[in-house]
Design a protein around this motif. Sequence first.
Motif, PDB file in Angstrom:
ATOM      1  N   UNK A 186      -3.542  62.621  98.013  1.00  0.00           N
ATOM      2  CA  UNK A 186      -4.518  63.822  98.350  1.00  0.00           C
ATOM      3  C   UNK A 186      -4.941  63.361  99.873  1.00  0.00           C
ATOM      4  N   UNK A 187      -5.347  62.134 100.061  1.00  0.00           N
ATOM      5  CA  UNK A 187      -6.020  61.510 101.372  1.00  0.00           C
ATOM      6  C   UNK A 187      -4.681  61.886 102.319  1.00  0.00           C
ATOM      7  N   UNK A 188      -3.382  61.571 101.786  1.00  0.00           N
ATOM      8  CA  UNK A 188      -2.379  61.506 103.198  1.00  0.00           C
ATOM      9  C   UNK A 188      -2.138  62.951 103.486  1.00  0.00           C
ATOM     10  N   UNK A 189      -2.143  63.780 102.392  1.00  0.00           N
ATOM     11  CA  UNK A 189      -1.839  65.177 102.468  1.00  0.00           C
ATOM     12  C   UNK A 189      -2.834  65.865 103.614  1.00  0.00           C
ATOM     13  N   UNK A 190      -4.071  65.166 103.562  1.00  0.00           N
ATOM     14  CA  UNK A 190      -5.029  65.874 104.489  1.00  0.00           C
ATOM     15  C   UNK A 190      -4.764  65.241 105.897  1.00  0.00           C
ATOM     16  N   UNK A 191      -4.324  64.051 105.895  1.00  0.00           N
ATOM     17  CA  UNK A 191      -4.015  63.756 107.264  1.00  0.00           C
ATOM     18  C   UNK A 191      -4.877  62.623 107.448  1.00  0.00           C
ATOM     19  N   UNK A 210       3.602  55.858  97.857  1.00  0.00           N
ATOM     20  CA  UNK A 210       2.853  56.985  97.639  1.00  0.00           C
ATOM     21  C   UNK A 210       2.468  57.685  98.705  1.00  0.00           C
ATOM     22  N   UNK A 211       2.423  56.604  99.668  1.00  0.00           N
ATOM     23  CA  UNK A 211       1.915  56.889 101.250  1.00  0.00           C
ATOM     24  C   UNK A 211       0.982  56.154 101.721  1.00  0.00           C
ATOM     25  N   UNK A 301      -2.717  72.352  91.279  1.00  0.00           N
ATOM     26  CA  UNK A 301      -1.672  72.745  90.308  1.00  0.00           C
ATOM     27  C   UNK A 301      -0.667  73.703  91.440  1.00  0.00           C
ATOM     28  N   UNK A 302      -1.392  74.249  92.460  1.00  0.00           N
ATOM     29  CA  UNK A 302      -0.411  74.960  93.404  1.00  0.00           C
ATOM     30  C   UNK A 302       0.288  74.036  94.203  1.00  0.00           C
ATOM     31  N   UNK A 303      -0.585  73.021  94.396  1.00  0.00           N
ATOM     32  CA  UNK A 303       0.106  71.663  95.441  1.00  0.00           C
ATOM     33  C   UNK A 303       1.008  71.025  94.689  1.00  0.00           C
ATOM     34  N   UNK A 304       0.969  70.765  93.538  1.00  0.00           N
ATOM     35  CA  UNK A 304       1.777  70.164  92.360  1.00  0.00           C
ATOM     36  C   UNK A 304       3.001  70.837  92.271  1.00  0.00           C
ATOM     37  N   UNK A 307       5.464  70.472  95.122  1.00  0.00           N
ATOM     38  CA  UNK A 307       5.838  68.979  95.275  1.00  0.00           C
ATOM     39  C   UNK A 307       5.114  68.301  96.220  1.00  0.00           C
ATOM     40  N   UNK A 308       4.192  69.087  96.671  1.00  0.00           N
ATOM     41  CA  UNK A 308       3.214  68.392  98.014  1.00  0.00           C
ATOM     42  C   UNK A 308       2.172  67.117  97.177  1.00  0.00           C
TER      43      UNK A 308
END
Length: 344
Positions: A186-191, A210-211, A301-304, A307-308
């Motif tokens: 989640x933290x990586x997805x946020x940048x 995992x990033x 659930x949308x982001x899952x 595949x994000x």
Amino acid sequence: MKAIVIPKHGGPEVLHYTEIPQPKPGPAEVLVRVRACALNHLDLWVRRGMPNIHFNLPLVPGSDIAGEVAAAGEPANRVRVGEKVVLAPGVSCGECEACSAGNDNQCRKYTLFGYGLNGGCAEYVVAPEANVLPMPPGLTFEEAASVPLVFLTAWHMLLTRAQLKPGEDVLVLGAGSGIGSAAIQIAKLIGARVIATAGSAAKLAKARELGADDVIDHSTQKIADEVRRLTSRRGVDVVFEHVGVATWEQSIMSLATGGRLVTCGATTGAAAQLDLRYLFARQLSLLGSFMGSRGELFTVLKLIGEKKLRPVVDRVFPLAEARLAHEYLEGRAQFGKVVLKVVD
Ligand SMILES: [Zn+2]
């Protein structure tokens, strides 16, 4: 039906694999045929018992549930029989001020499957229709069951409570835990830039996969010293805590001036110490967090499904071996989620 039951609090040996009556859905309730139920540290606390918390025993544990709709009690119109679903783990009244504001995890009647009502360590579970959500596509039941509690909790901690921003530095403790593996993503997805800790080289390698940008081996390195080194002595903007006493001091010392610490748990003990002079002089914020709102779960659930974010399943045990699964989780050898599969 086959089920795991907690007849009294205690060690893993109290978990009893037995036959109990299949529950019947009432009005606006759904009967779900459970296919997989992921374990959380919460399951260990429920099994052991907690001070000042009364559990109605015997209890079927298990908060993270994926399965198929078996039947729906009238009037339940949104789901159809056979549909693959995951359950929102938190159950609330749906009517109070907190629920109406979308803060259902602040509802005074808020509880969880496997906590205040029977959970998913059984062939069937009954859920309010509002808790029954479509399973994201492309997942196994074991993967789907690994999503709700940890991704919802980590999302609420990082974004709603700690207000993590792109470009900020975040320290994620316990990368090998289910919640840690969710928080890194989640933290990586946020940048944000992610510094993750774990207790072995193998787990640190997986954290990087995992990033995680940087990793700290907490078995051989001092977390705060490494954080200072990795941030040019500044410290991190956000610390993602769930470990408790064992890491608390290092977590506080890792914060930058003005930093935020957010915590959802204390798996190593809750009686942490705090030097208040450090708290005010460095203008720190300490944030408590518990679960997240059902609205946030829709986003997760949308982001899952896109595949994000992806669930990390470490090991799957048959339902009958719940005791072994609890012992395995208590041993902290896992990276990601430990899941019980309900075998036909
Ligand atoms: Zn409510």
